[in-house]
Design a protein around this motif. Structure first.
Motif, PDB file in Angstrom:
ATOM      1  N   SER A  70       1.246  -1.219   0.143  1.00 61.02           N
ATOM      2  CA  SER A  70       0.073   0.401   0.294  1.00 61.02           C
ATOM      3  C   SER A  70       0.923   1.206  -0.415  1.00 61.02           C
ATOM      4  N   ARG A  71       0.247   2.583   0.123  1.00 62.18           N
ATOM      5  CA  ARG A  71       0.972   3.646  -0.281  1.00 62.18           C
ATOM      6  C   ARG A  71       0.173   4.109   0.387  1.00 62.18           C
ATOM      7  N   ASP A  72       1.405   5.375   0.958  1.00 61.91           N
ATOM      8  CA  ASP A  72       0.087   6.748   1.346  1.00 61.91           C
ATOM      9  C   ASP A  72       0.809   8.305   0.749  1.00 61.91           C
ATOM     10  N   ASN A  73       0.386   8.581  -0.391  1.00 60.45           N
ATOM     11  CA  ASN A  73       1.132   9.644  -1.192  1.00 60.45           C
ATOM     12  C   ASN A  73       2.146  11.227  -0.446  1.00 60.45           C
ATOM     13  N   ALA A  74       0.490  10.806   0.737  1.00 62.68           N
ATOM     14  CA  ALA A  74       0.700  12.561   1.062  1.00 62.68           C
ATOM     15  C   ALA A  74       1.763  12.170   2.265  1.00 62.68           C
ATOM     16  N   LYS A  75       1.826  11.038   3.079  1.00 62.07           N
ATOM     17  CA  LYS A  75       3.380  10.875   4.193  1.00 62.07           C
ATOM     18  C   LYS A  75       4.655  10.572   3.111  1.00 62.07           C
ATOM     19  N   ASN A  76       4.414  10.116   1.594  1.00 65.75           N
ATOM     20  CA  ASN A  76       5.595   9.975   0.551  1.00 65.75           C
ATOM     21  C   ASN A  76       6.596   8.739   1.577  1.00 65.75           C
ATOM     22  N   THR A  77       5.087   7.644   1.714  1.00 62.24           N
ATOM     23  CA  THR A  77       6.014   6.478   2.198  1.00 62.24           C
ATOM     24  C   THR A  77       5.165   5.389   0.956  1.00 62.24           C
ATOM     25  N   VAL A  78       5.470   4.160   1.289  1.00 62.44           N
ATOM     26  CA  VAL A  78       5.019   2.860   0.625  1.00 62.44           C
ATOM     27  C   VAL A  78       4.912   1.460   1.861  1.00 62.44           C
ATOM     28  N   TYR A  79       4.285   0.542   1.836  1.00 62.10           N
ATOM     29  CA  TYR A  79       4.013   0.169   3.185  1.00 62.10           C
ATOM     30  C   TYR A  79       4.195  -1.090   2.685  1.00 62.10           C
ATOM     31  N   LEU A  80       5.158  -2.801   2.959  1.00 64.63           N
ATOM     32  CA  LEU A  80       4.161  -3.736   2.638  1.00 64.63           C
ATOM     33  C   LEU A  80       3.937  -4.401   4.259  1.00 64.63           C
ATOM     34  N   GLN A  81       2.996  -5.033   4.378  1.00 68.01           N
ATOM     35  CA  GLN A  81       2.551  -5.802   5.239  1.00 68.01           C
ATOM     36  C   GLN A  81       2.570  -7.103   5.322  1.00 68.01           C
ATOM     37  N   LEU A  82       3.052  -7.546   6.014  1.00 69.47           N
ATOM     38  CA  LEU A  82       3.557  -9.153   5.957  1.00 69.47           C
ATOM     39  C   LEU A  82       3.207 -10.368   6.719  1.00 69.47           C
ATOM     40  N   ASN A  83       1.845 -10.821   6.621  1.00 68.59           N
ATOM     41  CA  ASN A  83       0.983 -11.649   7.354  1.00 68.59           C
ATOM     42  C   ASN A  83       1.558 -13.543   7.006  1.00 68.59           C
ATOM     43  N   SER A  84       1.144 -13.915   7.903  1.00 67.21           N
ATOM     44  CA  SER A  84       1.396 -15.591   7.947  1.00 67.21           C
ATOM     45  C   SER A  84       2.909 -15.935   7.116  1.00 67.21           C
ATOM     46  N   LEU A  85       4.286 -15.187   7.738  1.00 61.79           N
ATOM     47  CA  LEU A  85       5.137 -15.389   7.370  1.00 61.79           C
ATOM     48  C   LEU A  85       5.563 -16.767   7.635  1.00 61.79           C
ATOM     49  N   LYS A  86       6.741 -17.051   6.425  1.00 61.00           N
ATOM     50  CA  LYS A  86       7.333 -18.749   6.650  1.00 61.00           C
ATOM     51  C   LYS A  86       8.488 -18.364   6.705  1.00 61.00           C
ATOM     52  N   PRO A  87       8.958 -19.054   7.097  1.00 62.79           N
ATOM     53  CA  PRO A  87      10.920 -18.711   7.949  1.00 62.79           C
ATOM     54  C   PRO A  87      11.489 -18.917   5.876  1.00 62.79           C
ATOM     55  N   GLU A  88      10.700 -19.255   4.800  1.00 65.72           N
ATOM     56  CA  GLU A  88      11.186 -19.198   3.897  1.00 65.72           C
ATOM     57  C   GLU A  88      11.025 -17.223   3.125  1.00 65.72           C
ATOM     58  N   ASP A  89      10.589 -16.557   3.980  1.00 61.39           N
ATOM     59  CA  ASP A  89      10.538 -14.945   3.475  1.00 61.39           C
ATOM     60  C   ASP A  89      11.529 -14.645   4.318  1.00 61.39           C
ATOM     61  N   THR A  90      12.379 -15.174   5.647  1.00 70.09           N
ATOM     62  CA  THR A  90      13.321 -14.571   5.582  1.00 70.09           C
ATOM     63  C   THR A  90      14.640 -14.074   4.677  1.00 70.09           C
ATOM     64  N   ALA A  91      14.896 -13.210   4.475  1.00 69.24           N
ATOM     65  CA  ALA A  91      15.319 -12.673   3.381  1.00 69.24           C
ATOM     66  C   ALA A  91      15.820 -11.006   3.569  1.00 69.24           C
ATOM     67  N   VAL A  92      16.867  -9.704   3.223  1.00 70.76           N
ATOM     68  CA  VAL A  92      17.049  -8.324   3.380  1.00 70.76           C
ATOM     69  C   VAL A  92      15.666  -8.323   1.916  1.00 70.76           C
TER      70      VAL A  92
END
Length: 124
Positions: A70-92
């Motif tokens: 998602s993004r909030d252009n007024a705040k100049n910010t983009v988000y990534l919500q990560l749910n139901s995380l798995k060990p294979e999501d481990t990364a930079v």
């Protein structure tokens, strides 16, 4: 534009995190935005992207239904919500900016600006 990613950390499998990407220098509304990730010993891969207006989103099959960009252009910010995380999501996780009129959201080489990365570790 300068990008600063944050919000990574250590979380148990099944948990959640929210990553943020704060832009400075130019309005983030000038750009489509993407998130990529690089796991240890692997190449960087596409995770998600969002059009400049937020009207269209794109996801890798491996995260569809679990991650939300998602993004909030007024705040100049983009988000990534990560749910139901798995060990294979481990990364930079890296955020990146792409030209507003681009359609190549899945292609790493098309992105013009990159943040420094934030590390996500998911324990089993």
């Amino acid at each position: 534009v300068q990008l600063q990613a944050s919000g990574g950390g250590l979380v148990q499998a099944g948990g959640s995190l929210r990553l943020s990407c704060a832009a400075s220098g130019r309005p983030v509304s000038n750009y489509g935005m993407g998130w990529f990730r690089q796991a240890p010993g692997k190449e960087r891969e596409f995770v998600a992207a969002i059009s400049w207006s937020g009207g269209t989103t794109y996801y890798a099959d491996s995260v569809k239904g679990r991650f939300t960009i998602s993004r909030d252009n007024a705040k100049n910010t983009v988000y990534l919500q990560l749910n139901s995380l798995k060990p294979e999501d481990t990364a930079v996780y890296y955020c990146a900016a792409i030209a507003r009129n681009s359609r190549h959201y899945y292609t790493e080489s098309r992105y013009d600006y990159w943040g420094q990365g934030t590390e996500v570790t998911v324990s089993s």
